[in-house]
Structures are given as structure tokens and as C-alpha cells.
Motif scaffolding. Structure first.
Motif, mmCIF file in Angstrom:
data_model
loop_
_atom_site.group_PDB
_atom_site.id
_atom_site.type_symbol
_atom_site.label_atom_id
_atom_site.label_comp_id
_atom_site.label_asym_id
_atom_site.label_seq_id
_atom_site.Cartn_x
_atom_site.Cartn_y
_atom_site.Cartn_z
ATOM 1 N N GLN A 115 0.834 -1.210 0.000
ATOM 2 C CA GLN A 115 0.000 0.000 0.000
ATOM 3 C C GLN A 115 0.869 1.260 0.000
ATOM 4 O OE1 GLN A 115 -2.880 0.005 -0.947
ATOM 5 N NE2 GLN A 115 -4.366 -0.995 0.360
ATOM 6 N N SER A 116 1.969 1.221 0.699
ATOM 7 C CA SER A 116 2.895 2.355 0.716
ATOM 8 C C SER A 116 3.483 2.585 -0.676
ATOM 9 C CB SER A 116 4.011 2.115 1.739
ATOM 10 O OG SER A 116 4.934 3.177 1.733
ATOM 11 N N ASP A 117 3.855 1.493 -1.343
ATOM 12 C CA ASP A 117 4.377 1.611 -2.709
ATOM 13 C C ASP A 117 3.309 2.176 -3.650
ATOM 14 O OD1 ASP A 117 6.775 0.528 -1.845
ATOM 15 O OD2 ASP A 117 6.374 -1.469 -2.674
ATOM 16 N N LEU A 118 2.074 1.715 -3.504
ATOM 17 C CA LEU A 118 0.981 2.214 -4.338
ATOM 18 C C LEU A 118 0.739 3.705 -4.090
ATOM 19 C CD1 LEU A 118 -1.520 -0.775 -4.072
ATOM 20 C CD2 LEU A 118 -0.211 -0.085 -6.108
ATOM 21 N N TRP A 119 0.803 4.114 -2.822
ATOM 22 C CA TRP A 119 0.638 5.530 -2.467
ATOM 23 C C TRP A 119 1.699 6.370 -3.183
ATOM 24 C CZ3 TRP A 119 -2.631 8.580 0.454
ATOM 25 C CH2 TRP A 119 -2.170 9.841 0.795
ATOM 26 N N THR A 120 2.941 5.920 -3.118
ATOM 27 C CA THR A 120 4.037 6.636 -3.764
ATOM 28 C C THR A 120 3.803 6.730 -5.269
ATOM 29 O OG1 THR A 120 5.577 5.953 -2.033
ATOM 30 C CG2 THR A 120 6.538 6.635 -4.142
ATOM 31 N N GLN A 121 3.364 5.628 -5.853
ATOM 32 C CA GLN A 121 3.079 5.606 -7.292
ATOM 33 C C GLN A 121 1.967 6.598 -7.651
ATOM 34 O OE1 GLN A 121 0.777 2.255 -9.119
ATOM 35 N NE2 GLN A 121 2.782 1.760 -9.984
ATOM 36 N N ARG A 122 0.885 6.584 -6.890
ATOM 37 C CA ARG A 122 -0.251 7.472 -7.167
ATOM 38 C C ARG A 122 0.116 8.941 -7.000
ATOM 39 N NH1 ARG A 122 -3.241 3.571 -4.071
ATOM 40 N NH2 ARG A 122 -2.964 4.862 -2.249
ATOM 41 N N HIS A 123 0.984 9.236 -6.069
ATOM 42 C CA HIS A 123 1.304 10.623 -5.737
ATOM 43 C C HIS A 123 2.519 11.164 -6.481
ATOM 44 C CE1 HIS A 123 -1.493 11.342 -2.271
ATOM 45 N NE2 HIS A 123 -1.678 10.071 -2.541
ATOM 46 N N ALA A 124 3.061 10.392 -7.421
ATOM 47 C CA ALA A 124 4.230 10.856 -8.174
ATOM 48 C C ALA A 124 3.911 12.167 -8.880
ATOM 49 C CB ALA A 124 4.652 9.797 -9.190
ATOM 50 N N GLY A 125 4.740 13.171 -8.656
ATOM 51 C CA GLY A 125 4.566 14.457 -9.299
ATOM 52 C C GLY A 125 3.447 15.309 -8.729
ATOM 53 N N SER A 127 2.284 17.408 -5.405
ATOM 54 C CA SER A 127 2.739 17.942 -4.115
ATOM 55 C C SER A 127 1.664 17.729 -3.051
ATOM 56 C CB SER A 127 3.043 19.440 -4.240
ATOM 57 O OG SER A 127 1.832 20.170 -4.401
ATOM 58 N N ASP A 128 2.079 17.810 -1.794
ATOM 59 C CA ASP A 128 1.110 17.733 -0.701
ATOM 60 C C ASP A 128 0.075 18.843 -0.815
ATOM 61 O OD1 ASP A 128 2.417 15.524 0.336
ATOM 62 O OD2 ASP A 128 3.359 16.618 1.987
ATOM 63 N N GLU A 129 0.512 20.033 -1.242
ATOM 64 C CA GLU A 129 -0.409 21.160 -1.402
ATOM 65 C C GLU A 129 -1.453 20.856 -2.480
ATOM 66 O OE1 GLU A 129 -0.265 25.716 -3.020
ATOM 67 O OE2 GLU A 129 1.418 25.044 -1.777
ATOM 68 N N TYR A 131 -2.434 17.890 -3.468
ATOM 69 C CA TYR A 131 -3.284 16.814 -2.973
ATOM 70 C C TYR A 131 -4.323 17.363 -1.994
ATOM 71 C CZ TYR A 131 -4.653 12.293 -1.047
ATOM 72 O OH TYR A 131 -5.369 11.201 -0.642
ATOM 73 N N LEU A 132 -3.878 18.200 -1.080
ATOM 74 C CA LEU A 132 -4.789 18.819 -0.113
ATOM 75 C C LEU A 132 -5.865 19.634 -0.828
ATOM 76 C CD1 LEU A 132 -5.582 19.476 2.811
ATOM 77 C CD2 LEU A 132 -3.894 21.330 2.744
ATOM 78 N N THR A 133 -5.466 20.428 -1.800
ATOM 79 C CA THR A 133 -6.432 21.214 -2.568
ATOM 80 C C THR A 133 -7.427 20.298 -3.275
ATOM 81 O OG1 THR A 133 -4.877 23.035 -2.872
ATOM 82 C CG2 THR A 133 -6.688 22.862 -4.473
ATOM 83 N N THR A 134 -6.955 19.230 -3.861
ATOM 84 C CA THR A 134 -7.828 18.286 -4.561
ATOM 85 C C THR A 134 -8.875 17.709 -3.623
ATOM 86 O OG1 THR A 134 -6.083 17.715 -6.138
ATOM 87 C CG2 THR A 134 -7.894 16.134 -5.886
#
Length: 152
Positions: A115-125, A127-129, A131-134
Motif C-alpha cells: 500500500q505504501s508503494d501504491l501511495w508513492t506511485q499514485r502521488h508521483a509528481g 505535491s502535498d499542497e 493533494y490537499l487542494t484536490t
């Protein structure tokens, strides 16, 4: 990344389609990866609820939390909890409390790493900002349309 439309065109695109397409892509990828290690997404949810609990949760508590995830439903969730017990990952005690077995702990750690690897894959490129806005924008869409959503 190359986007499907210009910015001007994207503003006119339907949120319903793009949120559905994102949902489908993420859930399909997650479920395929979990299937490769021999589990389902609802079984993963069950393992995570049991593994991360400060005090052991009852079967009913776990089921009530998870039954509305992705419209799983109570009967399907009960069957998935049963499957984790049958697999030997979780023990159900006479008082209804659920605990991980040693095999369950090892499998949980394997699934958590995936799940951690999948999270990293999904969040590539992303930013936290961004993601938060989304997430905030999606929650406003839900609110604006009279919908309800909750996640632990």
C-alpha cells in the motif's frame, strides 16, 4: 505529463466523469496489486483496522466502519471478515474481539508495504499542497450536491 485538454477546455470538463475515471483507475490498480499477493481490498481494510487499533475492536465495530467503503455493504463486509479468519490472519475471540495472528501480522506488514508503494506511485509528481487542494475541492463538490462522505 501531457493533459487531455488545454486549461481553458479543462475548466469546461465534467467533474463527474473525471472523478469517476480517477476512482476507477485507483481502485482497479489497488485491487489488482492486492490480488497479486492473495487478498482483496476489503480484506486489507479489515487487516488494517485490526492491526492499527489501540484496543481490539469487535467484529461489529470493524464491520460498521467498513461496510460503507466503496458501497461494499454489510453482507459483503461480513464475508470478507470471515475470509480473513479462514485465511488464518485474524482470530475472533468469544467476546467478538478481533486480533491478528502471527501469520496475520506478517501478511499485514507485506500488504502495508505494498500500500505504501501504491501511495508513492499514485502521488508521483503531486505535491502535498496539490493533494490537499484536490481533497478539499472534492469535499466541496460533495457538499454542494447534497452528498455525504466520511472516511476514518
Amino acid at each position: 505529463m501531457e493533459y487531455s485538454h488545454t486549461d481553458t477546455e479543462l475548466i469546461q470538463q465534467p467533474i463527474g466523469y473525471w472523478s469517476w475515471a480517477a476512482y476507477k483507475a485507483v481502485v482497479t490498480r489497488t485491487r489488482a496489486a492486492l490480488a497479486e499477493i492473495g487478498t482483496t481490498q476489503p480484506q486489507w481494510w479489515t487487516l488494517a483496522q485490526v492491526a492499527r487499533a489501540d484496543t481490539p475492536k469487535t467484529r461489529d465495530e470493524v464491520s460498521r466502519i467498513l461496510r460503507n467503503y466503496l458501497d461494499t455493504g454489510p453482507q459483503a463486509m461480513e464475508a470478507e471478515i470471515d475470509a480473513t479468519i479462514t485465511a488464518g490472519w485474524i482470530t475472533e475471540h468469544p467476546d467478538g474481539r478481533l486480533t491478528l495472528t502471527p501469520e496475520g501480522r506478517a501478511f499485514y506488514e507485506k500488504a502495508a508495504a505494498l500500500q505504501s508503494d501504491l501511495w508513492t506511485q499514485r502521488h508521483a509528481g503531486i505535491s502535498d499542497e496539490e493533494y490537499l487542494t484536490t481533497l478539499k475541492v472534492l469535499q466541496r463538490f460533495i457538499h454542494n450536491t447534497g452528498g455525504e462522505a466520511w472516511h476514518h
